[in-house]
Design an enzyme around this catalytic site. Structure first.
Site, PDB file in Angstrom:
ATOM      1  N   ARG A   1     -73.965  41.833  12.957  1.00 28.93           N
ATOM      2  CA  ARG A   1     -75.228  42.470  12.599  1.00 28.93           C
ATOM      3  C   ARG A   1     -75.047  43.972  12.650  1.00 28.93           C
ATOM      4  O   ARG A   1     -74.419  44.503  13.583  1.00 28.93           O
ATOM      5  CB  ARG A   1     -76.363  42.066  13.554  1.00 28.93           C
ATOM      6  CG  ARG A   1     -76.905  40.656  13.311  1.00 28.93           C
ATOM      7  CD  ARG A   1     -77.585  40.502  11.949  1.00 28.93           C
ATOM      8  NE  ARG A   1     -78.072  39.158  11.698  1.00 28.93           N
ATOM      9  CZ  ARG A   1     -77.428  38.227  10.967  1.00 28.93           C
ATOM     10  NH1 ARG A   1     -76.273  38.526  10.399  1.00 28.93           N
ATOM     11  NH2 ARG A   1     -77.971  37.051  10.771  1.00 28.93           N
TER      12      ARG A   1
ATOM     13  N   GLN B   1     -81.973  45.730   6.098  1.00 23.98           N
ATOM     14  CA  GLN B   1     -81.492  45.118   4.856  1.00 23.98           C
ATOM     15  C   GLN B   1     -82.666  44.797   3.932  1.00 23.98           C
ATOM     16  O   GLN B   1     -83.622  44.213   4.405  1.00 23.98           O
ATOM     17  CB  GLN B   1     -80.701  43.849   5.173  1.00 23.98           C
ATOM     18  CG  GLN B   1     -79.380  44.174   5.832  1.00 23.98           C
ATOM     19  CD  GLN B   1     -78.429  43.002   5.945  1.00 23.98           C
ATOM     20  OE1 GLN B   1     -77.324  43.148   6.389  1.00 23.98           O
ATOM     21  NE2 GLN B   1     -78.847  41.813   5.564  1.00 23.98           N
TER      22      GLN B   1
ATOM     23  N   HIS C   1     -74.463  42.268   2.176  1.00 24.29           N
ATOM     24  CA  HIS C   1     -74.414  41.087   3.058  1.00 24.29           C
ATOM     25  C   HIS C   1     -74.113  39.817   2.248  1.00 24.29           C
ATOM     26  O   HIS C   1     -75.023  39.081   1.857  1.00 24.29           O
ATOM     27  CB  HIS C   1     -75.750  40.965   3.797  1.00 24.29           C
ATOM     28  CG  HIS C   1     -75.708  40.046   4.968  1.00 24.29           C
ATOM     29  ND1 HIS C   1     -76.674  40.023   5.930  1.00 24.29           N
ATOM     30  CD2 HIS C   1     -74.815  39.099   5.338  1.00 24.29           C
ATOM     31  CE1 HIS C   1     -76.394  39.110   6.836  1.00 24.29           C
ATOM     32  NE2 HIS C   1     -75.263  38.523   6.487  1.00 24.29           N
TER      33      HIS C   1
HETATM   34  P1  NAD Z   1     -72.066  31.118  17.706  1.00 23.98           P
HETATM   35  O1  NAD Z   1     -73.398  30.823  18.295  1.00 23.98           O
HETATM   36  O2  NAD Z   1     -71.126  30.004  17.485  1.00 23.98           O
HETATM   37  O3  NAD Z   1     -71.308  32.210  18.584  1.00 23.98           O
HETATM   38  C1  NAD Z   1     -71.899  33.296  19.184  1.00 23.98           C
HETATM   39  C2  NAD Z   1     -71.049  33.684  20.381  1.00 23.98           C
HETATM   40  O4  NAD Z   1     -71.525  34.957  20.886  1.00 23.98           O
HETATM   41  C3  NAD Z   1     -71.141  32.699  21.555  1.00 23.98           C
HETATM   42  O5  NAD Z   1     -69.847  32.293  21.927  1.00 23.98           O
HETATM   43  C4  NAD Z   1     -71.820  33.510  22.659  1.00 23.98           C
HETATM   44  O6  NAD Z   1     -71.393  33.137  23.949  1.00 23.98           O
HETATM   45  C5  NAD Z   1     -71.388  34.919  22.302  1.00 23.98           C
HETATM   46  N1  NAD Z   1     -72.239  35.970  22.856  1.00 23.98           N
HETATM   47  C6  NAD Z   1     -73.569  36.126  22.741  1.00 23.98           C
HETATM   48  N2  NAD Z   1     -73.975  37.236  23.371  1.00 23.98           N
HETATM   49  C7  NAD Z   1     -72.861  37.810  23.898  1.00 23.98           C
HETATM   50  C8  NAD Z   1     -72.643  38.975  24.667  1.00 23.98           C
HETATM   51  N3  NAD Z   1     -73.665  39.790  25.013  1.00 23.98           N
HETATM   52  N4  NAD Z   1     -71.387  39.265  25.053  1.00 23.98           N
HETATM   53  C9  NAD Z   1     -70.354  38.438  24.716  1.00 23.98           C
HETATM   54  N5  NAD Z   1     -70.513  37.332  23.976  1.00 23.98           N
HETATM   55  C10 NAD Z   1     -71.754  37.000  23.575  1.00 23.98           C
HETATM   56  O7  NAD Z   1     -72.407  31.849  16.338  1.00 23.98           O
HETATM   57  P2  NAD Z   1     -71.448  32.141  15.090  1.00 23.98           P
HETATM   58  O8  NAD Z   1     -71.604  31.089  14.064  1.00 23.98           O
HETATM   59  O9  NAD Z   1     -70.091  32.472  15.584  1.00 23.98           O
HETATM   60  O10 NAD Z   1     -72.175  33.453  14.529  1.00 23.98           O
HETATM   61  C11 NAD Z   1     -72.202  34.637  15.303  1.00 23.98           C
HETATM   62  C12 NAD Z   1     -73.113  35.669  14.663  1.00 23.98           C
HETATM   63  O11 NAD Z   1     -72.565  36.086  13.419  1.00 23.98           O
HETATM   64  C13 NAD Z   1     -74.518  35.153  14.320  1.00 23.98           C
HETATM   65  O12 NAD Z   1     -75.404  35.228  15.424  1.00 23.98           O
HETATM   66  C14 NAD Z   1     -74.935  36.097  13.216  1.00 23.98           C
HETATM   67  O13 NAD Z   1     -75.573  37.247  13.738  1.00 23.98           O
HETATM   68  C15 NAD Z   1     -73.621  36.495  12.565  1.00 23.98           C
HETATM   69  N6  NAD Z   1     -73.448  35.836  11.244  1.00 23.98           N
HETATM   70  C16 NAD Z   1     -73.286  36.647  10.151  1.00 23.98           C
HETATM   71  C17 NAD Z   1     -73.131  36.064   8.908  1.00 23.98           C
HETATM   72  C18 NAD Z   1     -72.910  36.906   7.675  1.00 23.98           C
HETATM   73  O14 NAD Z   1     -73.156  36.428   6.575  1.00 23.98           O
HETATM   74  N7  NAD Z   1     -72.397  38.116   7.809  1.00 23.98           N
HETATM   75  C19 NAD Z   1     -73.191  34.676   8.757  1.00 23.98           C
HETATM   76  C20 NAD Z   1     -73.288  33.885   9.900  1.00 23.98           C
HETATM   77  C21 NAD Z   1     -73.444  34.480  11.147  1.00 23.98           C
END
Ligand code: NAD
Length: 395
Positions: free
Chosen positions: A288, A317, A336
């Site tokens: 993000r 966005q 994005h």
């Molecule tokens: P996920 O839920 O599998 O993984 C998130 C990870 O972040 C978890 O392992 C959690 O423990 C860790 N985490 C949360 N807060 C934390 C902190 N303060 N310090 C350390 N670790 C922390 O999710 P994912 O599928 O891997 O997606 C992650 C993020 O990527 C989503 O939340 C979203 O914001 C972003 N995303 C972006 C796109 C895109 O199109 N660019 C698409 C999907 C997801």
């Protein structure tokens, strides 16, 4: 009968394409499972062909015939920002609001207050930070997302952007299309990824997929996450665990960012943190935009503290035309797009339909799709979003 409000990005400027003649390919691979064994979405049926453009207004996520046959009203809009927007007008009597992170319909506390009928906000994709989760909890609104739907698409984009930055692809491509051949100019900032230290901030579904895809490049892999990965996984990829991001960034050449946007992660990549990185480090952030301090990133690129920054997420966005990340030196930004490739659209459109089918039938939603429910973090939300989650096994 429910009113379903669907907020999607606008159609292509040259019109909505006809399938398959206007598409580059006729098919997309048929997949059944994600790497952790979770099945792909399992709606009772779908009314689209995977590979079609579904995320823009005319694509309607392929939901119209299903919803109308069940007696519901579907309203599809694109105009989402400002008090005079279609979104503000239509949300007042909506039972269900669906939005994609690529074109986020920001559900602020004020809007949630106005949406008196709202029962569920569905993220067609992953990342529900465009919904004020505290306000959703206060109003007992369920927030669900299509967990895993585009995680691997984002991991591919991340690997691409790491290589684009380190090898300095953008400059070399520009020289090629502009008719030049000065090899010295083309390689003055070109390095090999091999042998570099790469740090993964948050080893969830995307972070782990990036680890697994980068390992064959002969890099040294580091990570941090709130939950430490199992020892056998760390051993398999020779991972160095760091207690926090402050320790991680001191020890790496490339940082990739995969944590959700929460109170803990907002603004985390600030000037102070960047100053502790090796000079000439690279950052790829497809998580993000607001996790990074916009102006600190620009300054670090201008001073050379960072050698490159890429990603596809911005705040807000769509980003304004004069957003400094569009013109800062050595950036390889995209809009994005990483999670909305045509195959990813098919996955999250099917997942959205699955969530709707369960919701309208009164069946529980898959726990992995839940972010908040009944006034509290639930499912994936309890693991990945809640500030004070109890330590648990990595999902
Ligand atoms: P996920 O839920 O599998 O993984 C998130 C990870 O972040 C978890 O392992 C959690 O423990 C860790 N985490 C949360 N807060 C934390 C902190 N303060 N310090 C350390 N670790 C922390 O999710 P994912 O599928 O891997 O997606 C992650 C993020 O990527 C989503 O939340 C979203 O914001 C972003 N995303 C972006 C796109 C895109 O199109 N660019 C698409 C999907 C997801």
């Amino acid at each position: 009968m429910a009113k379903v409000l669907l907020v999607l990005y606008p159609d292509p400027v040259n019109g909505y394409p006809v399938f398959p003649k206007d598409y580059a390919r006729d098919t997309v691979p048929a997949l059944t499972d994600y790497p952790n064994g979770q099945t792909l979405p399992t709606p009772e049926a779908i009314d689209f062909t995977p590979g079609e453009l579904l995320g823009s207004v005319s694509g309607e996520l392929g939901l119209r015939s299903y919803l109308e046959a069940a007696g519901h009203e579907l309203v599809v809009i694109s105009d989402k920002d400002g008090v005079d927007s279609d979104f503000d007008r239509e949300l007042v009597d909506a039972d269900v609001i669906i939005s994609q992170p690529f074109w986020p319909a920001y559900l602020t506390p004020e809007r949630i207050e106005k949406a008196k009928n709202l029962k569920i906000a569905i993220t067609a994709g992953i990342g529900s930070d465009h919904v004020d989760l505290n306000a959703a909890n206060e109003h007992g609104i369920t927030v669900a997302e299509v967990t895993y739907s585009n995680s691997l698409a984002v991991a591919e984009h991340t690997v691409m952007q790491v290589l684009v930055l380190v090898r300095d692809f953008v400059r070399q491509h520009r020289i090629a299309v502009e008719g030049g051949w000065n090899i010295a100019d083309a390689v003055e900032r070109s390095y090999d990824l091999e042998g570099m230290d790469v740090g993964i901030f948050a080893a969830g579904r995307i972070g782990r997929a990036v680890i697994e895809r980068l390992a064959p490049f002969g890099v040294h892999l580091h990570y941090t996450d709130r939950f430490r990965l199992p020892a056998e996984y760390e051993e398999k990829y020779n991972l160095v665990f760091h207690e926090n991001i402050q320790e991680l960034v001191k020890n790496i050449d490339v940082l990739t960012v995969h944590a959700p946007l929460t109170e803990e992660t907002a603004g985390l990549l600030d000037g102070e943190l960047l100053s502790t990185m090796r000079r000439g480090a690279y950052i790829v952030n497809p998580a993000r935009g607001a996790i990074a301090d916009r102006d600190a990133i620009v300054r670090a690129l201008e001073s050379g503290q960072l050698a490159g920054y890429a990603g596809d997420v911005w705040a807000p966005q769509p980003a304004p035309a004069d957003h400094p990340w569009r013109s800062m030196p050595n950036n390889a930004m995209t809009t994005h797009t990483s999670g909305t490739s045509l195959p990813a659209q098919a996955k999250y459109a099917a997942g959205t339909r699955e969530i709707l089918e369960d919701f309208f039938s009164g069946r529980p939603l898959r726990p992995e799709y839940l972010i908040v429910e009944g006034g509290a973090y639930a499912g994936t939300g309890a693991h990945s979003y809640a500030k004070q989650a109890e330590p648990a096994e990595a999902q």
